[in-house]
Design a protein around this motif. Structure first.
Motif, mmCIF file in Angstrom:
data_model
loop_
_atom_site.group_PDB
_atom_site.id
_atom_site.type_symbol
_atom_site.label_atom_id
_atom_site.label_comp_id
_atom_site.label_asym_id
_atom_site.label_seq_id
_atom_site.Cartn_x
_atom_site.Cartn_y
_atom_site.Cartn_z
ATOM 1 N N ARG A 252 61.549 -59.422 -90.117
ATOM 2 C CA ARG A 252 63.155 -59.902 -88.946
ATOM 3 C C ARG A 252 62.570 -60.247 -87.764
ATOM 4 N NH1 ARG A 252 67.770 -58.840 -90.581
ATOM 5 N NH2 ARG A 252 68.415 -56.699 -92.659
ATOM 6 N N ALA A 253 62.092 -60.055 -87.483
ATOM 7 C CA ALA A 253 61.004 -60.335 -85.999
ATOM 8 C C ALA A 253 60.393 -61.666 -85.938
ATOM 9 C CB ALA A 253 60.225 -59.264 -85.514
ATOM 10 N N GLY B 114 60.795 -47.020 -98.747
ATOM 11 C CA GLY B 114 60.511 -47.643 -97.909
ATOM 12 C C GLY B 114 59.372 -47.276 -96.810
ATOM 13 N N ARG C 176 62.388 -61.107 -81.436
ATOM 14 C CA ARG C 176 62.976 -59.880 -80.543
ATOM 15 C C ARG C 176 63.799 -60.611 -79.662
ATOM 16 N NH1 ARG C 176 58.052 -57.111 -81.577
ATOM 17 N NH2 ARG C 176 57.408 -58.013 -79.929
ATOM 18 N N ALA D 276 62.500 -52.146 -99.563
ATOM 19 C CA ALA D 276 61.963 -50.795 -97.649
ATOM 20 C C ALA D 276 63.630 -49.946 -97.878
ATOM 21 C CB ALA D 276 63.252 -52.701 -96.726
ATOM 22 N N LYS D 277 64.752 -50.579 -98.814
ATOM 23 C CA LYS D 277 65.439 -49.585 -99.356
ATOM 24 C C LYS D 277 65.212 -48.099 -100.201
ATOM 25 C CE LYS D 277 70.311 -48.384 -100.464
ATOM 26 N NZ LYS D 277 71.274 -49.861 -101.127
ATOM 27 N N ALA E 144 59.803 -55.095 -93.588
ATOM 28 C CA ALA E 144 60.588 -55.208 -93.251
ATOM 29 C C ALA E 144 61.234 -55.853 -91.848
ATOM 30 C CB ALA E 144 61.503 -54.783 -94.665
ATOM 31 N N SER E 145 61.009 -55.013 -91.219
ATOM 32 C CA SER E 145 60.727 -54.556 -89.711
ATOM 33 C C SER E 145 60.366 -56.401 -89.114
ATOM 34 C CB SER E 145 60.907 -53.544 -88.763
ATOM 35 O OG SER E 145 60.563 -53.699 -87.952
ATOM 36 N N GLN E 146 59.133 -56.698 -89.215
ATOM 37 C CA GLN E 146 57.866 -57.409 -89.156
ATOM 38 C C GLN E 146 58.774 -58.827 -89.415
ATOM 39 O OE1 GLN E 146 54.378 -57.339 -88.005
ATOM 40 N NE2 GLN E 146 53.675 -54.848 -88.891
ATOM 41 N N ALA F 294 59.392 -50.519 -94.881
ATOM 42 C CA ALA F 294 59.604 -50.311 -93.931
ATOM 43 C C ALA F 294 58.727 -51.546 -92.795
ATOM 44 C CB ALA F 294 60.233 -48.964 -93.886
ATOM 45 N N ASP F 295 57.939 -50.595 -92.171
ATOM 46 C CA ASP F 295 57.074 -51.583 -91.368
ATOM 47 C C ASP F 295 56.975 -53.486 -92.004
ATOM 48 O OD1 ASP F 295 56.747 -49.835 -89.911
ATOM 49 O OD2 ASP F 295 54.621 -49.241 -91.166
ATOM 50 N N ASP G 220 70.437 -61.783 -91.663
ATOM 51 C CA ASP G 220 71.467 -61.425 -92.676
ATOM 52 C C ASP G 220 71.783 -62.612 -93.360
ATOM 53 O OD1 ASP G 220 70.204 -58.516 -92.394
ATOM 54 O OD2 ASP G 220 71.917 -58.484 -91.232
#
Length: 653
Positions: free
Chosen positions: A50-51, A24, A166, A20-21, A46-48, A43-44, A177
């Motif tokens: 996390r959720a 991304g 969320r 993602a870094k 990593a975001s999903q 990036a998508d 994290d």
């Protein structure tokens, strides 16, 4: 690209954050939906993840807990595996075509409390099994079609899980994290259950380090980059598919493409044009069968052209692929013409025009099939490994590819051959052990710490490993000749009319075989000859079909006759089974490997008839249908003799 020389991330969640870094905006996953490819960037992802990780935490999933993943290759199921790993939980993929009763043992053994599944079919299986799984608290589903009127409290839509995640993240912003930071490379990353060919399935625990180390070794060997395209179409519960489209994907950072459905894989192959491809022999056999069927329907001129250029390809194609400088200019010119007229269009028809590296594994591939693909310019290579070794033990190197070996040990792997011919391994990719089964774990190792593969083989003078067969299956005929059933079966399955074969002969005076015809190929053959039939059983019993198969068996025998080690293993007698061998009937594993001992026991009356010289034998068999019902089919099976050719039967040292 990261290599083993750099400080590579040590866990899968760390790799997700890394990509993602670093890349991304690059495509990570694509999924074909209603004919349109949808793209998800790193990036998508990593975001999903996390959720979802927060959502699983909201459901009470804790480190070390098992989360079942069931379905076809779908981005959301892959994201769910990543999310489970991000909080220290352990994903357990299950075969999507298994019935509820098969899944029950795994669900109970792994004490699964949360299952994430694809659709209504898998929801129904989970709910059926839930009565015997008191720990099962939640079944999360991706596709809501057909589930509108389901009222079970256990059910939870994927979108609801994301929303819960969320909300949980808002209340615990640093949770994910901290969870990722707490994961150690030696922690279990995933658990895969064995097929259970010799008993109850065993849960193979693999660590982050074991899987990642093997992926890094192959990345270095094959110069893989983040520009590769992979098509994920095999069962995610199979370690081979998981290694290529999940582990290697997360380590190398390339793009994984998810087909719309199993039925559209061929079309989707053409859309994507994968550069890095993996297929077990059964898939390659199926592709070749489709090609040969199409050629049989072509005009006489096209058939003549095809066979002429394929004869040339068999003679020089592999040498040209291996950059052999001894191929003369005239043969190179003819091959170039063949590439324009036949090989190139053929690769395109197979969806392999862009393939840079293709691997086959899972079971031994017939040499004829292997040479066919390489001769038309596809860089198909064999690899050797198992679930317990994180797949990669041996891999063929470019320019050193032979049909009779699986290549030298991969970087970091040591191999030895025991006195009884068993291959034994030491590798950084070794499993942590069998879940809740220390006795089986201990039995799988020698007293001095080498893993027992159960395969028979030897290292040749070039340091390449040659697999003969499963150690327990290799035997001798009554006269002392070598009997390697898988080798014989693979030669039979090269013919497009034969889908499956099972050879018998250990300690007997001759070799006999069961044959499964390929319904599509033989059906096409029958229709072109005006031969009517009413289903598989009827077609398999036709005298014309028996003669067609006898011709295939005779060709195999003629080839075996020229091999000093196997001349005595020619097939003397055979029959065509009245039904297709089926995983649902326990005759094949879920990866479609023959369960030889079970078949010999189930069809013992047929085996006896073959060796007793009978001309026919009546059999009645119970079968399971897709809807769970059982039934019986019966037939009076003919038994034919094949031609056994004189050959060099001198015993090889």
């Amino acid at each position: 690209m990261p290599t083993q020389a750099t400080a590579a991330p040590g866990t899968f969640p760390a790799w997700v954050l890394h990509h993602a870094k670093v890349r991304g905006a690059r495509p990570a996953m694509r999924e074909k939906d209603l004919g349109i490819w949808q793209t998800m960037t790193w990036a998508d992802v990593a975001s999903q993840v996390r959720a979802l990780a927060n959502g699983l935490a909201a459901l009470g999933v804790r480190p070390g807990e098992h989360v079942a993943i069931v379905g076809e290759n779908r981005p959301r199921l892959y994201l769910s595996m990543m999310a489970a790993q991000a909080i220290g939980a352990i994903p357990v993929p299950l075969y999507q075509d298994a019935v509820a009763q098969e899944m029950l043992y795994v669900l109970q053994d792994a004490e699964v409390r949360v299952a994430i599944v694809e659709d209504q079919e898998q929801v129904d299986k989970m709910l059926e099994a839930a009565d015997s799984c008191p720990d099962m608290a939640f079944v999360v589903y991706d596709d809501p079609r057909g589930l509108r009127n389901y009222q079970e409290d256990k059910l939870l839509a994927f979108e609801c899980l994301m929303e819960m995640g969320r909300d949980y993240a808002a209340a615990h912003p640093s949770f994910v994290d901290e969870a990722i930071a707490a994961i150690k490379p030696d922690d279990a990353a995933a658990m895969f259950y064995t097929s259970g060919t010799t008993g109850k399935p065993k849960g193979v625990m693999l660590s982050h380090h074991a899987l990642i180390d093997r992926a890094l070794a192959i990345q270095e060997l094959e110069n893989l980059t983040d520009r590769e395209d992979v098509l994920a179409y095999l069962p995610p519960a199979w370690i081979g598919q998981n290694m290529f489209s999940y582990t290697q994907f997360l380590v190398t950072g390339f793009t994984v493409n998810h087909p719309e459905s199993p039925e559209t894989v061929s079309i989707d192959m053409h859309d994507i044009g994968p550069t890095y491809y993996f297929a077990p022999p059964r898939v390659l056999e199926g592709l070749l069968t489709h090609v040969m069927i199409r050629m049989e329907d072509a005009s006489a001129v096209k058939r003549k052209l095809f066979h002429a250029f394929m004869k040339l390809a068999r003679r020089v194609g592999v040498r040209i692929l291996d950059k052999d400088p001894t191929v003369n200019a005239w043969d190179r010119c003819k091959y170039a013409l063949g590439n324009f007229m036949v090989y190139g269009p053929l690769r395109n028809a197979l969806g392999m025009s862009r393939v840079r590296i293709a691997y086959t594994a899972g079971e031994a591939i017939g040499p004829d099939l292997f040479v066919f693909y390489r001769s038309i310019g596809i860089n198909l290579k064999q690899l050797y490994g198992s679930t317990e070794t994180s797949v990669f033990v041996c891999v063929q190197s470019d320019g050193q590819v032979r049909s009779d070996t699986v290549g030298p040990p991969v970087k970091g792997v040591d191999i030895r051959v025991s006195e009884n011919g068993e291959i034994q391994v030491k590798s950084p990719g070794m499993f942590k052990g069998y879940y809740r089964n220390p006795e089986a774990t201990a039995e799988s190792y020698t007293p001095d710490g080498w893993y027992r593969t159960g395969d028979a083989g030897y290292l040749d003078t070039d340091g390449q490993l040659k697999i003969i067969d499963r150690a327990k299956d290799v035997g001798k005929l009554a006269d002392g000749s070598l009997f390697a059933p898988k080798y014989i079966e693979n030669k039979l399955k090269f013919f497009q009319h034969i889908k499956e074969a099972v050879a018998f002969g250990a300690n007997m005076s001759q070799v006999c075989a069961f044959i499964n015809i390929d319904l599509e190929a033989v059906g096409n053959w029958a229709e072109r000859r005006g031969l009517p039939y009413a289903g598989y059983t009827d077609l398999a019993s036709k005298p014309e079909v028996y003669e067609l198969i006898r011709d295939c068996v005779n060709q195999v025998n003629a080839d075996l006759a020229s091999d000093p080690k196997l001349a005595g293993s020619q097939v003397s007698r055979f029959l065509i089974l009245h039904k297709e061998l089926d995983p649902d009937d326990d005759e094949l594993t879920r990866t479609r490997k023959v369960r030889r001992a079970f078949i010999a026991q189930k069809y013992g009356v047929l085996v006896d008839a073959l060796f007793q010289g009978k001309g026919n034998q009546f059999i009645e068999t119970e079968v399971k249908f897709e809807d769970g019902r059982s039934g019986r089919i019966s037939a009076d099976l003919k038994i034919l003799a094949a031609t056994v050719y004189p050959g060099n039967t001198k015993k090889a040292a």
